[in-house]
Design a protein around this motif. Structure first.
Motif: not given
Length: 182
Positions: A28-30, A34-39, A89-93
């Motif tokens: 949901q964060s992604y 909100h990538f940091r929150d998703a990580v 995680l890779a997608a967020c980063l």
């Protein structure tokens, strides 16, 4: 009122459920970018799963630890959740500046160890290797991704960029060797 002692089976089930909730919250964060929150949430999901893998549990059981065996369905859920979390995680980063390409590579390789045909992980691994200037490895991953998703424009674009870099590198090598023998 008697204290209710939870069984190892109930504890295991609760950890799997909690990991799933963290992963869904990360998703949901992604979506909300909100990538940091998703990580953070994906990491918390992985922490819930730490130590539950059968390969880790077997030696512990020899020491008398009360760890229940995972059912086949639970083991599958564990691995699927881990794979999803590492891939996400890779997608967020890749969306966060500065991009930590080493970590993206690490997460993608964990996914590909379990699912060598995972197109998203193949593509992201290629992106990581490309930006780490390992064009041979990037080419390998983009070629695999293109074989599985031949119409993906991003894969095609990166494959072309990688081939250009490899060609340029080979030309420089050729010039260097020619210069040595003149």
């Amino acid at each position: 009122m008697a204290d209710h002692q939870i069984s190892p089976d109930e504890a295991l089930h609760a950890r799997l459920q909690q990991a799933q909730k963290f992963k869904e919250a990360g998703n949901q964060s992604y979506k909300e970018q909100h990538f940091r929150d998703a990580v953070r949430r994906y990491h918390r999901a992985l922490l819930q799963l730490r130590g539950l893998e059968p390969s880790v549990l077997a030696p512990l059981q020899a020491f008398g630890a009360l760890t229940p065996a995972l059912t086949q369905a639970q083991e599958q859920e564990l691995h699927n959740t881990q794979i999803d979390c590492y891939n996400n995680l890779a997608a967020c980063l890749l969306h966060m500046e500065p991009v930590n390409y080493e970590r993206v590579r690490e997460y993608c390789l964990k996914v590909l160890l379990q699912q060598p045909e995972n197109v998203k992980a193949l593509y992201r691994a290629g992106v990581a290797f490309y930006h780490l200037r390992d064009y041979d490895q990037a080419h390998h991953y983009f070629t695999e991704a293109a074989r599985r998703e031949p119409k993906d424009v991003n894969v095609k674009r990166y494959l072309r960029l990688t081939e250009t870099e490899l060609s340029s590198y080979r030309q420089k090598q050729q010039q260097m060797y020619l210069g040595m023998f003149r």
